[in-house]
Design an enzyme around this catalytic site. Structure first.
Site, PDB file in Angstrom:
ATOM      1  N   THR A  32      -5.046 -29.152  -7.852  1.00 26.33           N
ATOM      2  CA  THR A  32      -4.599 -29.516  -9.196  1.00 26.33           C
ATOM      3  C   THR A  32      -5.291 -30.759  -9.750  1.00 26.33           C
ATOM      4  O   THR A  32      -5.626 -31.686  -9.000  1.00 26.33           O
ATOM      5  CB  THR A  32      -3.076 -29.768  -9.176  1.00 26.33           C
ATOM      6  OG1 THR A  32      -2.703 -30.503 -10.345  1.00 26.33           O
ATOM      7  CG2 THR A  32      -2.627 -30.578  -7.973  1.00 26.33           C
TER       8      THR A  32
ATOM      9  N   GLU B  93      -3.781 -32.956 -11.200  1.00 26.22           N
ATOM     10  CA  GLU B  93      -2.854 -34.070 -10.940  1.00 26.22           C
ATOM     11  C   GLU B  93      -3.404 -34.963  -9.811  1.00 26.22           C
ATOM     12  O   GLU B  93      -3.062 -36.133  -9.724  1.00 26.22           O
ATOM     13  CB  GLU B  93      -1.475 -33.496 -10.582  1.00 26.22           C
ATOM     14  CG  GLU B  93      -0.357 -34.512 -10.360  1.00 26.22           C
ATOM     15  CD  GLU B  93       0.187 -35.195 -11.603  1.00 26.22           C
ATOM     16  OE1 GLU B  93      -0.077 -34.735 -12.731  1.00 26.22           O
ATOM     17  OE2 GLU B  93       0.859 -36.235 -11.437  1.00 26.22           O
TER      18      GLU B  93
ATOM     19  N   TYR C 281       3.878 -35.355  -5.760  1.00 26.13           N
ATOM     20  CA  TYR C 281       3.231 -34.043  -5.922  1.00 26.13           C
ATOM     21  C   TYR C 281       1.718 -34.175  -5.760  1.00 26.13           C
ATOM     22  O   TYR C 281       1.089 -33.440  -4.986  1.00 26.13           O
ATOM     23  CB  TYR C 281       3.585 -33.462  -7.298  1.00 26.13           C
ATOM     24  CG  TYR C 281       2.807 -32.213  -7.658  1.00 26.13           C
ATOM     25  CD1 TYR C 281       3.167 -30.969  -7.162  1.00 26.13           C
ATOM     26  CD2 TYR C 281       1.701 -32.277  -8.512  1.00 26.13           C
ATOM     27  CE1 TYR C 281       2.444 -29.821  -7.492  1.00 26.13           C
ATOM     28  CE2 TYR C 281       0.976 -31.144  -8.845  1.00 26.13           C
ATOM     29  CZ  TYR C 281       1.350 -29.914  -8.326  1.00 26.13           C
ATOM     30  OH  TYR C 281       0.632 -28.785  -8.664  1.00 26.13           O
TER      31      TYR C 281
ATOM     32  N   LYS D  68      -0.676 -32.648  -2.756  1.00 24.08           N
ATOM     33  CA  LYS D  68      -1.768 -31.708  -3.038  1.00 24.08           C
ATOM     34  C   LYS D  68      -3.106 -32.254  -2.526  1.00 24.08           C
ATOM     35  O   LYS D  68      -4.012 -31.479  -2.214  1.00 24.08           O
ATOM     36  CB  LYS D  68      -1.835 -31.419  -4.539  1.00 24.08           C
ATOM     37  CG  LYS D  68      -0.721 -30.500  -5.029  1.00 24.08           C
ATOM     38  CD  LYS D  68      -0.980 -29.050  -4.622  1.00 24.08           C
ATOM     39  CE  LYS D  68       0.006 -28.096  -5.244  1.00 24.08           C
ATOM     40  NZ  LYS D  68      -0.290 -26.673  -4.979  1.00 24.08           N
TER      41      LYS D  68
END
Ligand code: NAP
Ligand code: G4F
Length: 348
Positions: free
Chosen positions: A133, A135, A157, A161
Protein backbone atom coordinates in the site's frame (compact mmCIF):
# COMPACT_ATOMS: atom_id res chain seq x y z
CA UNK A 1 -4.98 -27.43 -21.18
CA UNK A 2 -5.34 -27.74 -17.40
CA UNK A 3 -6.98 -24.71 -15.82
CA UNK A 4 -4.89 -22.58 -13.46
CA UNK A 5 -5.92 -22.56 -9.80
CA UNK A 6 -5.88 -19.33 -7.80
CA UNK A 7 -6.24 -19.06 -4.04
CA UNK A 8 -7.46 -15.66 -2.80
CA UNK A 9 -7.15 -14.63 0.84
CA UNK A 10 -9.57 -11.74 1.46
CA UNK A 11 -12.07 -12.89 -1.18
CA UNK A 12 -15.02 -11.20 0.60
CA UNK A 13 -13.40 -7.74 0.40
CA UNK A 14 -13.63 -5.13 -2.36
CA UNK A 15 -10.54 -6.31 -4.27
CA UNK A 16 -11.26 -9.99 -3.62
CA UNK A 17 -14.61 -9.64 -5.38
CA UNK A 18 -13.14 -7.82 -8.41
CA UNK A 19 -10.17 -10.19 -8.65
CA UNK A 20 -12.39 -13.30 -8.45
CA UNK A 21 -14.48 -12.08 -11.39
CA UNK A 22 -11.38 -11.06 -13.33
CA UNK A 23 -9.76 -14.51 -12.90
CA UNK A 24 -12.96 -16.43 -13.59
CA UNK A 25 -13.25 -14.53 -16.89
CA UNK A 26 -9.71 -15.72 -17.63
CA UNK A 27 -10.89 -19.32 -17.05
CA UNK A 28 -9.14 -19.84 -13.72
CA UNK A 29 -10.54 -22.10 -11.04
CA UNK A 30 -10.84 -19.76 -8.06
CA UNK A 31 -10.73 -20.73 -4.39
CA UNK A 32 -11.59 -17.93 -1.98
CA UNK A 33 -10.81 -17.87 1.72
CA UNK A 34 -13.50 -16.40 3.93
CA UNK A 35 -13.44 -16.15 7.68
CA UNK A 36 -16.18 -17.06 10.06
CA UNK A 37 -18.43 -14.11 10.95
CA UNK A 38 -21.65 -13.83 12.91
CA UNK A 39 -23.54 -12.49 9.91
CA UNK A 40 -23.11 -13.45 6.28
CA UNK A 41 -20.10 -11.63 4.84
CA UNK A 42 -20.28 -12.76 1.20
CA UNK A 43 -22.49 -9.95 -0.17
CA UNK A 44 -19.81 -8.77 -2.62
CA UNK A 45 -19.39 -12.21 -4.22
CA UNK A 46 -22.92 -13.60 -4.03
CA UNK A 47 -23.53 -12.74 -7.69
CA UNK A 48 -20.76 -15.16 -8.72
CA UNK A 49 -22.85 -18.05 -7.43
CA UNK A 50 -25.81 -16.87 -9.45
CA UNK A 51 -23.75 -16.75 -12.63
CA UNK A 52 -24.01 -20.00 -14.53
CA UNK A 53 -20.69 -19.31 -16.29
CA UNK A 54 -18.71 -18.96 -13.09
CA UNK A 55 -20.25 -20.83 -10.19
CA UNK A 56 -18.77 -24.25 -10.99
CA UNK A 57 -15.25 -22.77 -10.94
CA UNK A 58 -15.64 -20.87 -7.68
CA UNK A 59 -15.28 -22.40 -4.21
CA UNK A 60 -15.27 -20.74 -0.80
CA UNK A 61 -13.28 -22.25 2.05
CA UNK A 62 -12.92 -21.20 5.67
CA UNK A 63 -9.62 -19.89 6.95
CA UNK A 64 -8.07 -17.05 8.89
CA UNK A 65 -4.73 -15.27 8.60
CA UNK A 66 -4.28 -15.50 12.36
CA UNK A 67 -4.43 -19.31 12.18
CA UNK A 68 -1.31 -20.86 10.64
CA UNK A 69 -2.75 -24.39 10.49
CA UNK A 70 -5.78 -23.25 8.50
CA UNK A 71 -3.46 -21.56 5.97
CA UNK A 72 -1.26 -24.63 5.64
CA UNK A 73 -4.24 -26.94 5.18
CA UNK A 74 -5.80 -24.66 2.58
CA UNK A 75 -2.66 -24.46 0.47
CA UNK A 76 -2.17 -28.23 0.73
CA UNK A 77 -5.78 -28.88 -0.29
CA UNK A 78 -6.00 -26.38 -3.17
CA UNK A 79 -2.44 -26.84 -4.53
CA UNK A 80 -2.68 -23.42 -6.20
CA UNK A 81 -0.63 -21.99 -9.06
CA UNK A 82 -1.18 -18.45 -7.78
CA UNK A 83 -1.86 -17.15 -4.27
CA UNK A 84 -3.17 -13.61 -3.78
CA UNK A 85 -2.94 -12.21 -0.25
CA UNK A 86 -5.58 -9.48 -0.12
CA UNK A 87 -6.69 -10.21 3.44
CA UNK A 88 -6.06 -7.46 5.98
CA UNK A 89 -7.41 -5.28 8.73
CA UNK A 90 -7.38 -2.60 6.08
CA UNK A 91 -8.70 0.49 7.89
CA UNK A 92 -5.92 2.90 8.81
CA UNK A 93 -7.77 4.69 11.62
CA UNK A 94 -8.96 1.40 13.13
CA UNK A 95 -5.34 0.20 13.19
CA UNK A 96 -4.68 2.83 15.88
CA UNK A 97 -7.47 1.23 17.95
CA UNK A 98 -6.42 -2.41 17.35
CA UNK A 99 -2.68 -2.18 16.63
CA UNK A 100 -1.68 -5.66 17.77
CA UNK A 101 -4.44 -7.38 15.81
CA UNK A 102 -3.61 -5.28 12.72
CA UNK A 103 0.05 -6.31 12.99
CA UNK A 104 -0.92 -9.94 13.49
CA UNK A 105 -3.22 -10.18 10.45
CA UNK A 106 -1.37 -7.86 8.07
CA UNK A 107 2.22 -8.57 9.05
CA UNK A 108 2.43 -12.06 10.56
CA UNK A 109 -0.47 -13.27 8.40
CA UNK A 110 1.65 -12.67 5.31
CA UNK A 111 4.57 -14.53 6.86
CA UNK A 112 2.25 -17.44 7.72
CA UNK A 113 1.25 -17.79 4.05
CA UNK A 114 4.84 -17.59 2.81
CA UNK A 115 6.00 -20.10 5.41
CA UNK A 116 3.14 -22.49 4.55
CA UNK A 117 4.16 -22.39 0.88
CA UNK A 118 7.78 -23.05 1.84
CA UNK A 119 7.11 -25.84 4.30
CA UNK A 120 4.98 -27.62 1.67
CA UNK A 121 8.00 -27.40 -0.69
CA UNK A 122 5.93 -25.34 -3.12
CA UNK A 123 8.27 -22.33 -3.22
CA UNK A 124 9.33 -23.02 -6.81
CA UNK A 125 5.79 -23.75 -7.94
CA UNK A 126 3.45 -21.19 -6.40
CA UNK A 127 3.39 -17.53 -7.43
CA UNK A 128 2.53 -15.14 -4.61
CA UNK A 129 1.03 -11.62 -4.66
CA UNK A 130 1.18 -9.36 -1.60
CA UNK A 131 -1.25 -6.43 -1.29
CA UNK A 132 1.09 -3.59 -0.33
CA UNK A 133 0.00 0.00 0.00
CA UNK A 134 0.92 3.64 -0.56
CA UNK A 135 0.25 4.08 3.18
CA UNK A 136 3.80 2.67 3.60
CA UNK A 137 5.16 5.96 2.16
CA UNK A 138 3.66 7.74 5.18
CA UNK A 139 5.39 11.03 5.87
CA UNK A 140 7.65 11.01 2.80
CA UNK A 141 8.37 14.41 1.32
CA UNK A 142 8.68 12.99 -2.21
CA UNK A 143 5.97 14.44 -4.38
CA UNK A 144 5.66 11.58 -6.88
CA UNK A 145 6.21 8.27 -5.14
CA UNK A 146 7.67 5.24 -6.92
CA UNK A 147 9.31 1.89 -6.05
CA UNK A 148 12.49 3.67 -4.89
CA UNK A 149 10.73 6.05 -2.47
CA UNK A 150 11.67 5.24 1.13
CA UNK A 151 8.93 3.92 3.36
CA UNK A 152 8.14 6.18 6.34
CA UNK A 153 4.92 4.67 7.73
CA UNK A 154 2.93 6.68 10.28
CA UNK A 155 0.23 4.22 11.34
CA UNK A 156 0.20 0.69 12.81
CA UNK A 157 -1.43 -0.32 9.51
CA UNK A 158 1.45 1.20 7.50
CA UNK A 159 4.06 -0.40 9.74
CA UNK A 160 2.39 -3.82 9.51
CA UNK A 161 2.29 -3.58 5.72
CA UNK A 162 6.01 -2.67 5.66
CA UNK A 163 6.74 -5.93 7.51
CA UNK A 164 4.63 -7.80 4.94
CA UNK A 165 6.47 -6.05 2.10
CA UNK A 166 9.93 -6.87 3.40
CA UNK A 167 9.15 -10.45 4.38
CA UNK A 168 7.75 -11.05 0.88
CA UNK A 169 10.97 -9.68 -0.64
CA UNK A 170 12.98 -11.74 1.85
CA UNK A 171 11.29 -15.02 0.81
CA UNK A 172 11.82 -14.08 -2.84
CA UNK A 173 15.55 -13.44 -2.31
CA UNK A 174 16.25 -16.20 0.20
CA UNK A 175 14.22 -19.06 -1.31
CA UNK A 176 13.82 -18.03 -4.94
CA UNK A 177 10.06 -17.71 -4.54
CA UNK A 178 8.03 -15.97 -7.26
CA UNK A 179 6.71 -13.36 -4.83
CA UNK A 180 5.61 -9.84 -5.85
CA UNK A 181 4.66 -6.77 -3.87
CA UNK A 182 2.06 -4.47 -5.36
CA UNK A 183 2.32 -0.98 -3.84
CA UNK A 184 -1.19 0.17 -4.60
CA UNK A 185 -2.52 3.67 -4.11
CA UNK A 186 -6.11 4.15 -2.95
CA UNK A 187 -8.63 2.41 -5.15
CA UNK A 188 -12.35 2.58 -4.77
CA UNK A 189 -15.53 1.25 -6.40
CA UNK A 190 -19.25 0.98 -5.78
CA UNK A 191 -18.50 -1.93 -3.39
CA UNK A 192 -15.92 0.01 -1.33
CA UNK A 193 -16.35 -0.44 2.45
CA UNK A 194 -18.75 2.14 3.88
CA UNK A 195 -16.31 3.65 6.39
CA UNK A 196 -13.72 4.66 3.77
CA UNK A 197 -14.00 8.32 2.89
CA UNK A 198 -15.11 8.12 -0.78
CA UNK A 199 -18.00 5.76 -0.10
CA UNK A 200 -18.92 7.65 3.07
CA UNK A 201 -19.08 10.97 1.17
CA UNK A 202 -21.14 9.62 -1.73
CA UNK A 203 -23.51 7.67 0.48
CA UNK A 204 -23.89 10.64 2.84
CA UNK A 205 -24.54 13.25 0.13
CA UNK A 206 -27.12 11.04 -1.59
CA UNK A 207 -28.94 10.38 1.66
CA UNK A 208 -28.92 14.13 2.42
CA UNK A 209 -30.32 14.87 -1.02
CA UNK A 210 -33.03 12.24 -0.52
CA UNK A 211 -33.90 13.71 2.91
CA UNK A 212 -32.84 10.52 4.73
CA UNK A 213 -29.87 12.09 6.57
CA UNK A 214 -29.31 15.62 7.87
CA UNK A 215 -25.53 15.92 8.05
CA UNK A 216 -22.31 14.26 7.01
CA UNK A 217 -19.46 14.31 9.55
CA UNK A 218 -15.90 14.13 8.25
CA UNK A 219 -12.33 14.49 9.56
CA UNK A 220 -9.33 15.98 7.75
CA UNK A 221 -10.49 17.71 4.54
CA UNK A 222 -6.97 18.60 3.35
CA UNK A 223 -5.10 15.29 3.03
CA UNK A 224 -4.52 14.38 -0.61
CA UNK A 225 -5.13 10.99 -2.17
CA UNK A 226 -4.48 9.37 -5.55
CA UNK A 227 -7.76 7.54 -6.21
CA UNK A 228 -8.17 4.86 -8.90
CA UNK A 229 -10.72 2.12 -9.58
CA UNK A 230 -10.40 -1.37 -8.03
CA UNK A 231 -11.30 -2.98 -11.36
CA UNK A 232 -8.14 -1.59 -12.98
CA UNK A 233 -5.97 -2.40 -9.97
CA UNK A 234 -6.79 -6.14 -9.77
CA UNK A 235 -5.68 -6.45 -13.39
CA UNK A 236 -2.29 -5.06 -12.34
CA UNK A 237 -2.05 -7.68 -9.56
CA UNK A 238 -2.59 -10.47 -12.07
CA UNK A 239 -0.15 -8.95 -14.57
CA UNK A 240 2.59 -8.93 -11.91
CA UNK A 241 2.28 -12.71 -11.58
CA UNK A 242 2.46 -13.28 -15.37
CA UNK A 243 5.95 -11.76 -15.76
CA UNK A 244 9.15 -13.77 -16.27
CA UNK A 245 10.67 -12.38 -13.06
CA UNK A 246 9.06 -11.49 -9.74
CA UNK A 247 9.27 -7.80 -8.84
CA UNK A 248 7.56 -4.95 -6.95
CA UNK A 249 5.37 -2.36 -8.64
CA UNK A 250 3.68 0.95 -7.75
CA UNK A 251 0.13 1.20 -9.07
CA UNK A 252 -1.59 4.59 -9.10
CA UNK A 253 -3.14 7.17 -11.42
CA UNK A 254 -0.57 9.96 -10.97
CA UNK A 255 -3.32 12.45 -10.00
CA UNK A 256 -4.06 13.66 -6.50
CA UNK A 257 -7.01 15.47 -4.89
CA UNK A 258 -7.94 16.65 -1.41
CA UNK A 259 -10.94 15.18 0.40
CA UNK A 260 -12.62 18.57 0.00
CA UNK A 261 -12.10 18.43 -3.77
CA UNK A 262 -13.68 14.96 -3.80
CA UNK A 263 -16.68 16.35 -1.88
CA UNK A 264 -16.95 19.28 -4.33
CA UNK A 265 -16.84 16.98 -7.36
CA UNK A 266 -19.45 14.59 -5.90
CA UNK A 267 -21.83 17.38 -4.82
CA UNK A 268 -21.61 19.06 -8.22
CA UNK A 269 -22.51 15.79 -9.94
CA UNK A 270 -25.48 15.47 -7.57
CA UNK A 271 -26.62 19.07 -8.25
CA UNK A 272 -26.09 19.90 -4.59
CA UNK A 273 -24.81 23.49 -4.54
CA UNK A 274 -22.60 23.91 -1.50
CA UNK A 275 -20.60 26.75 0.02
CA UNK A 276 -17.73 26.20 2.50
CA UNK A 277 -17.56 28.49 5.54
CA UNK A 278 -15.37 28.58 8.68
CA UNK A 279 -11.87 27.29 9.32
CA UNK A 280 -10.16 24.27 10.95
CA UNK A 281 -12.45 22.00 12.91
CA UNK A 282 -15.24 24.58 12.47
CA UNK A 283 -15.17 24.37 8.69
CA UNK A 284 -18.54 23.33 7.28
CA UNK A 285 -20.50 23.14 4.05
CA UNK A 286 -23.85 24.86 3.60
CA UNK A 287 -26.49 23.80 1.08
CA UNK A 288 -26.97 27.09 -0.82
CA UNK A 289 -30.55 26.19 -1.77
CA UNK A 290 -31.97 25.88 1.76
CA UNK A 291 -29.10 27.44 3.82
CA UNK A 292 -28.76 24.26 5.91
CA UNK A 293 -25.36 23.06 7.13
CA UNK A 294 -24.90 19.60 5.60
CA UNK A 295 -21.21 18.83 6.29
CA UNK A 296 -19.29 19.35 9.55
CA UNK A 297 -15.91 18.20 10.85
CA UNK A 298 -15.52 16.01 13.91
CA UNK A 299 -12.32 15.31 15.84
CA UNK A 300 -13.13 11.59 16.10
CA UNK A 301 -12.45 11.17 12.38
CA UNK A 302 -8.94 12.64 12.61
CA UNK A 303 -6.04 10.21 13.05
CA UNK A 304 -3.25 10.57 15.66
CA UNK A 305 -0.92 10.93 12.65
CA UNK A 306 -1.94 11.61 9.06
CA UNK A 307 -0.51 10.75 5.66
CA UNK A 308 -0.88 14.21 4.12
CA UNK A 309 0.00 13.62 0.52
CA UNK A 310 -0.03 10.64 -1.85
CA UNK A 311 0.57 10.64 -5.60
CA UNK A 312 1.71 7.49 -7.37
CA UNK A 313 4.28 7.23 -10.11
CA UNK A 314 3.41 4.03 -12.00
CA UNK A 315 6.00 4.49 -14.78
CA UNK A 316 7.58 1.08 -14.09
CA UNK A 317 4.20 -0.70 -14.27
CA UNK A 318 3.40 1.13 -17.50
CA UNK A 319 6.69 0.04 -19.03
CA UNK A 320 6.96 -3.56 -17.81
CA UNK A 321 3.38 -4.62 -17.16
CA UNK A 322 1.92 -2.47 -19.96
CA UNK A 323 -0.59 -1.36 -17.34
CA UNK A 324 -2.36 1.99 -17.22
CA UNK A 325 -5.48 3.08 -15.34
CA UNK A 326 -8.58 3.20 -17.53
CA UNK A 327 -10.97 4.75 -15.01
CA UNK A 328 -10.08 8.12 -13.48
CA UNK A 329 -11.70 10.04 -10.64
CA UNK A 330 -14.67 11.57 -12.51
CA UNK A 331 -15.85 8.30 -13.99
CA UNK A 332 -15.20 6.57 -10.67
CA UNK A 333 -17.47 9.05 -8.87
CA UNK A 334 -20.14 8.71 -11.58
CA UNK A 335 -20.15 4.93 -11.18
CA UNK A 336 -20.26 5.11 -7.38
CA UNK A 337 -23.16 7.61 -7.50
CA UNK A 338 -25.12 5.55 -10.01
CA UNK A 339 -24.73 2.38 -7.93
CA UNK A 340 -25.64 4.16 -4.70
CA UNK A 341 -28.81 5.68 -6.14
CA UNK A 342 -29.91 2.36 -7.63
CA UNK A 343 -29.23 0.63 -4.34
CA UNK A 344 -31.03 3.21 -2.21
CA UNK A 345 -34.09 2.93 -4.48
CA UNK A 346 -34.02 -0.86 -4.03
CA UNK A 347 -33.98 -0.50 -0.27
CA UNK A 348 -36.83 2.03 0.04
P1 NAP B 1 -11.24 -4.85 2.39
O1 NAP B 1 -12.43 -4.56 1.54
O2 NAP B 1 -11.18 -4.33 3.77
O3 NAP B 1 -11.09 -6.46 2.44
C1 NAP B 1 -10.23 -7.08 3.35
C2 NAP B 1 -10.46 -8.58 3.29
O4 NAP B 1 -9.64 -9.22 4.26
C3 NAP B 1 -11.90 -9.01 3.62
O5 NAP B 1 -12.23 -10.11 2.81
C4 NAP B 1 -11.79 -9.44 5.07
O6 NAP B 1 -12.79 -10.34 5.49
C5 NAP B 1 -10.43 -10.12 5.03
N1 NAP B 1 -9.83 -10.33 6.34
C6 NAP B 1 -9.69 -9.44 7.35
N2 NAP B 1 -9.11 -10.01 8.41
C7 NAP B 1 -8.88 -11.31 8.07
C8 NAP B 1 -8.34 -12.44 8.76
N3 NAP B 1 -7.91 -12.36 10.01
N4 NAP B 1 -8.26 -13.62 8.09
C9 NAP B 1 -8.72 -13.73 6.82
N5 NAP B 1 -9.27 -12.71 6.13
C10 NAP B 1 -9.36 -11.51 6.76
O7 NAP B 1 -9.92 -4.40 1.65
P2 NAP B 1 -9.68 -4.06 0.10
O8 NAP B 1 -9.94 -2.62 -0.13
O9 NAP B 1 -10.34 -5.08 -0.74
O10 NAP B 1 -8.09 -4.23 0.02
C11 NAP B 1 -7.51 -5.50 -0.29
C12 NAP B 1 -6.08 -5.52 0.22
O11 NAP B 1 -5.34 -4.48 -0.42
C13 NAP B 1 -5.91 -5.28 1.71
O12 NAP B 1 -4.83 -6.04 2.14
C14 NAP B 1 -5.58 -3.81 1.82
O13 NAP B 1 -4.85 -3.55 2.98
C15 NAP B 1 -4.77 -3.61 0.56
N6 NAP B 1 -4.81 -2.28 -0.04
C16 NAP B 1 -6.01 -1.69 -0.31
C17 NAP B 1 -6.03 -0.46 -0.94
C18 NAP B 1 -7.33 0.23 -1.28
O14 NAP B 1 -7.31 1.45 -1.53
N7 NAP B 1 -8.45 -0.49 -1.35
C19 NAP B 1 -4.82 0.16 -1.30
C20 NAP B 1 -3.62 -0.48 -1.03
C21 NAP B 1 -3.63 -1.73 -0.41
P3 NAP B 1 -14.26 -9.82 5.99
O15 NAP B 1 -15.04 -9.52 4.73
O16 NAP B 1 -14.78 -10.97 6.75
O17 NAP B 1 -14.03 -8.59 6.80
O1 G4F C 1 -10.66 6.53 2.87
P1 G4F C 1 -9.61 6.46 3.92
O2 G4F C 1 -9.98 5.85 5.22
O3 G4F C 1 -8.35 5.75 3.25
P2 G4F C 1 -6.80 5.69 3.67
O4 G4F C 1 -6.59 5.99 5.08
O5 G4F C 1 -6.04 6.48 2.67
O6 G4F C 1 -6.51 4.13 3.48
C1 G4F C 1 -6.97 3.42 2.33
O7 G4F C 1 -5.99 3.53 1.32
C2 G4F C 1 -4.73 2.91 1.63
C3 G4F C 1 -3.81 3.15 0.43
O8 G4F C 1 -3.09 4.33 0.63
C4 G4F C 1 -4.98 1.44 1.87
F1 G4F C 1 -3.81 0.79 2.09
C5 G4F C 1 -5.93 1.26 3.06
O9 G4F C 1 -6.20 -0.12 3.24
C6 G4F C 1 -7.24 1.98 2.75
O10 G4F C 1 -7.87 1.29 1.69
O11 G4F C 1 -9.08 7.94 4.21
C7 G4F C 1 -8.59 8.76 3.19
C8 G4F C 1 -8.32 10.14 3.76
C9 G4F C 1 -7.49 10.17 5.04
O12 G4F C 1 -6.55 11.20 4.94
C10 G4F C 1 -8.49 10.48 6.15
O13 G4F C 1 -7.93 11.18 7.24
O14 G4F C 1 -9.59 10.72 4.12
C11 G4F C 1 -9.45 11.35 5.38
N1 G4F C 1 -10.79 11.44 5.99
C12 G4F C 1 -11.44 12.61 6.26
N2 G4F C 1 -12.62 12.34 6.83
C13 G4F C 1 -11.56 10.42 6.36
C14 G4F C 1 -12.71 10.98 6.90
N3 G4F C 1 -11.37 9.08 6.29
C15 G4F C 1 -12.37 8.28 6.74
N4 G4F C 1 -12.22 6.94 6.64
N5 G4F C 1 -13.52 8.79 7.29
C16 G4F C 1 -13.74 10.14 7.41
O15 G4F C 1 -14.76 10.58 7.91
Amino acid sequence: MKKKRALIFGVTGQDGAYLSKFLLKKKYVVYGVKRRSSIINTKRIDDIYKDINYKSNFTLLYGDLTDASSILNLIKKVNPNEVYNLAAQSHVQVSFEVPEYSADVNGLGTLRILEAIRSLNLEKKVKFYQAGTSEMFGSTKEKFQNEKTTFQPVSPYGVSKCFAHWITKNYRDAYGMFACNGILFNHESPIRGETFVTKKIIQGLIRIKQGKQKKLFLGNLYSKRDWGHAKDYVEAMWKMLQQKKPDDFVIGTGKTFTIKEFVNKASKKLNLNIKWIGKGIKEKAVNIKNKKVIIECRRRYFRPLEVDYLKGNATKAKKILKWAPKILIDNLIDEMIEHEIENSNDQH
